[in-house]
Design an enzyme around this catalytic site. Sequence first.
Site, PDB file in Angstrom:
ATOM      1  N   ALA A 245       0.994  -1.289  -0.088  1.00  0.00           N
ATOM      2  CA  ALA A 245      -0.104  -0.031  -0.098  1.00  0.00           C
ATOM      3  C   ALA A 245       1.015   1.291  -0.012  1.00  0.00           C
ATOM      4  CB  ALA A 245      -0.948  -0.033   1.268  1.00  0.00           C
ATOM      5  N   GLY A 247       0.246   1.279  -3.291  1.00  0.00           N
ATOM      6  CA  GLY A 247       0.145   0.364  -4.442  1.00  0.00           C
ATOM      7  C   GLY A 247       0.710   1.342  -5.699  1.00  0.00           C
ATOM      8  N   ASN A 248       1.416   2.255  -5.455  1.00  0.00           N
ATOM      9  CA  ASN A 248       1.902   2.912  -6.699  1.00  0.00           C
ATOM     10  C   ASN A 248       3.117   1.848  -7.242  1.00  0.00           C
ATOM     11  OD1 ASN A 248       0.866   5.142  -6.584  1.00  0.00           O
ATOM     12  ND2 ASN A 248       2.302   6.436  -5.542  1.00  0.00           N
ATOM     13  N   LYS A 249       3.880   1.448  -6.373  1.00  0.00           N
ATOM     14  CA  LYS A 249       4.915   0.216  -6.942  1.00  0.00           C
ATOM     15  C   LYS A 249       4.219  -0.936  -7.583  1.00  0.00           C
ATOM     16  CE  LYS A 249       8.747   2.193  -4.349  1.00  0.00           C
ATOM     17  NZ  LYS A 249       7.885   2.906  -3.423  1.00  0.00           N
ATOM     18  N   GLU A 286      -0.454  -6.508   2.275  1.00  0.00           N
ATOM     19  CA  GLU A 286      -0.547  -5.349   3.045  1.00  0.00           C
ATOM     20  C   GLU A 286      -1.011  -5.839   4.472  1.00  0.00           C
ATOM     21  OE1 GLU A 286       0.641  -2.068   3.002  1.00  0.00           O
ATOM     22  OE2 GLU A 286      -0.228  -2.116   5.107  1.00  0.00           O
ATOM     23  N   ASP A 321       0.018 -10.161   6.948  1.00  0.00           N
ATOM     24  CA  ASP A 321       1.446  -9.890   7.124  1.00  0.00           C
ATOM     25  C   ASP A 321       2.535 -10.583   6.373  1.00  0.00           C
ATOM     26  OD1 ASP A 321       4.159  -9.565   8.476  1.00  0.00           O
ATOM     27  OD2 ASP A 321       3.234  -9.271  10.288  1.00  0.00           O
ATOM     28  N   ASP A 341       9.457  -3.116  -0.250  1.00  0.00           N
ATOM     29  CA  ASP A 341       9.628  -1.681  -0.016  1.00  0.00           C
ATOM     30  C   ASP A 341       8.978  -1.517   1.223  1.00  0.00           C
ATOM     31  OD1 ASP A 341       9.890   1.007  -0.787  1.00  0.00           O
ATOM     32  OD2 ASP A 341       7.896   1.008  -1.385  1.00  0.00           O
ATOM     33  N   CYS A 397      12.762   4.748   1.238  1.00  0.00           N
ATOM     34  CA  CYS A 397      12.668   6.261   0.831  1.00  0.00           C
ATOM     35  C   CYS A 397      13.527   6.975   1.984  1.00  0.00           C
ATOM     36  CB  CYS A 397      11.446   6.836   0.539  1.00  0.00           C
ATOM     37  SG  CYS A 397      10.358   6.514   1.821  1.00  0.00           S
TER      38      CYS A 397
END
Length: 590
Positions: A245, A247-249, A286, A321, A341, A397
């Site tokens: 989540a 969910g862009n990648k 997620e 999980d 990520d 990030c």
Amino acid sequence: MSKNSSPYHDAGWLLSEHLQKRRGLKSIAFDSQGNLNDKRKAPDKATYATVCKTMQHLAIINEVLNANNLRKSIGFDSVRNKGLLYVMIYELLFGKYKSIRGGGKIKRMIIKHEKELRRQADECIAKHGGEGAEKCIIFPRYIRVNTLREKKLDAVDTLRTMFRKQSEDSVAPFIYADAHVPNLLVLPPTASSWLHHDCEYVKNGMIVLQDKSSCFAALALVHGLGEGTIDDKKVRFDYVDACAAPGNKTSHLAALIQSSIGNINQSTKKKDGKMTEPNSTVYAFERSSSRFNILQERLKQLIPSLPDDCTKVAVVPVHADFLNADPLDPKFGDVRAILLDPSCSGSGIVNSPDRWMEDVHDNKDAKRIQSLSNFQLVALKHAMSFPNVDRIVYSTCSVHDEENEAVVAKALSEVEKSEDGNDWELMAPVCLEQWPRRGREGGIGGLTKSQADCLIRCDGLDGDETNGFFVSFMVRKKLASGCINKRAPIDSVGIPIYKGQFSGFSGRTNFIASDSDSKQSAGNYASKPIQLNKCEGSSQQKNDNSFAKANGKSAKKRDKKLEWKRKQALLKSTRIKTKGKKATVSKKDA
Ligand SMILES: C[S@@+](CC[C@H](N)C(=O)[O-])C[C@H]1O[C@@H](n2cnc3c(N)ncnc32)[C@H](O)[C@@H]1O
């Protein structure tokens, strides 16, 4: 409005929660049901924007409070709701109306010292050369064309039309293709004022507002081995997105798989020409319920439901999980690649409210970073334990070594060694070979130079025009030997490649830089367009020139500043090295 007397009650609560619990602003905002006055709602946009703005000014507010004993005079320590206090001071000194609405005790405490507060604020701003109240780095607005729904050139046409409508000065739209990520468009930072998450073209999933650096992860996973690499004859190839989540990648991954599968699907066609199942499934894990709902919504927006016979990729959201996913579950038997990520400190997101806090807290949240790092290591080792997985991308990030190089180094050293090439090793993603900034050797991770050179780093504070980001690509040794080092060129038909034409934006402007992947950002709510330079004629080249001229001055200033910073960093590292050498010599002597 809240039933509480202050119109800033919700903003104050949100900021206080953040300051006390050191939780990310976004996660508090998303999980806020039941805490705010309206139990069903997350903070509204105006509240969120006020908090973001306040946090953006927190360093200077603290500087003002520290001057002339103001902190004590105001009675800062006696105030329990520090969030509200900060929000009100922000409104008084830097807000749109430079005044505090409503009433209440805190307001009275502040107003008593209004004159002195204003005087000190002016002095602080003057001390920083008229800058520094807002710490805002500006970089281009990146737009990823969602090729699952839209063709790149159609997207460019639509964006150009939208652009023209926005620019009354009838300038030709500045739109470029990114030099590293296919189907990523680069627009001026000013585009953030009309291209935001409420824009129809974004809402219908044709384009995704995604920072360039965050596109590197899925790209490395799908194209890291280079073009034309034939993995094996096995056709099914499933993926796991372990922390998916919003969910862009995940959607980027799906789009890349869809376009890379190409002809492979021919072989799965039945005699009647129809496929019964997709070639690839992406399991998108997620853990958090609220974020899982967001993930599902995003996937609905971004991934079209096609008839079974056209679908090469299926994305299956899994509310679970990832650490509990059984690597031996037959369902994951065809999983060959994992994108990891995980949750991180977010310290790389240059204009995130959470990064502004880093300065205020003087990086004291070492404990939080360590606990994130522990979780990241467990998650990475879990990913490595899937028997048929032979490639993993681990990304964050964050700019902290603890969450990046150190995690990778530890995972590589702690996983089982094997004789038959099942060991893991770092590999430089072939698709990103032209990206110059690499990982850090030595340090707490202890990586060698050649290992560090396999890693990708982005640094928005050092001119990369992206958020700070880290990408590592790990493969089983036996796979690395079979890859073909060929990078697919970026398709730039009909659109010029971006070469830093927007890099002049800096300092204080009405513009907010391209935000992160996050759905909510102050930038979405608060920007106002700069007038682009008026220019006669409409050729892209002409516009490029005037744009460059308009921004040339500040670009020069920025370059000078960067040069100075680099020199300082070099001097510092030389000093540290010399100190280290002296220390070793004296140890030997002793
Ligand atoms: C950095 S965000 C992922 C962003 C996402 N990859 C994207 O690009 O849109 C990390 C996400 O992982 C989720 N998460 C953290 N630990 C998890 C776990 N053990 N299993 C599954 N999801 C997890 C968090 O709730 C959060 O939504």
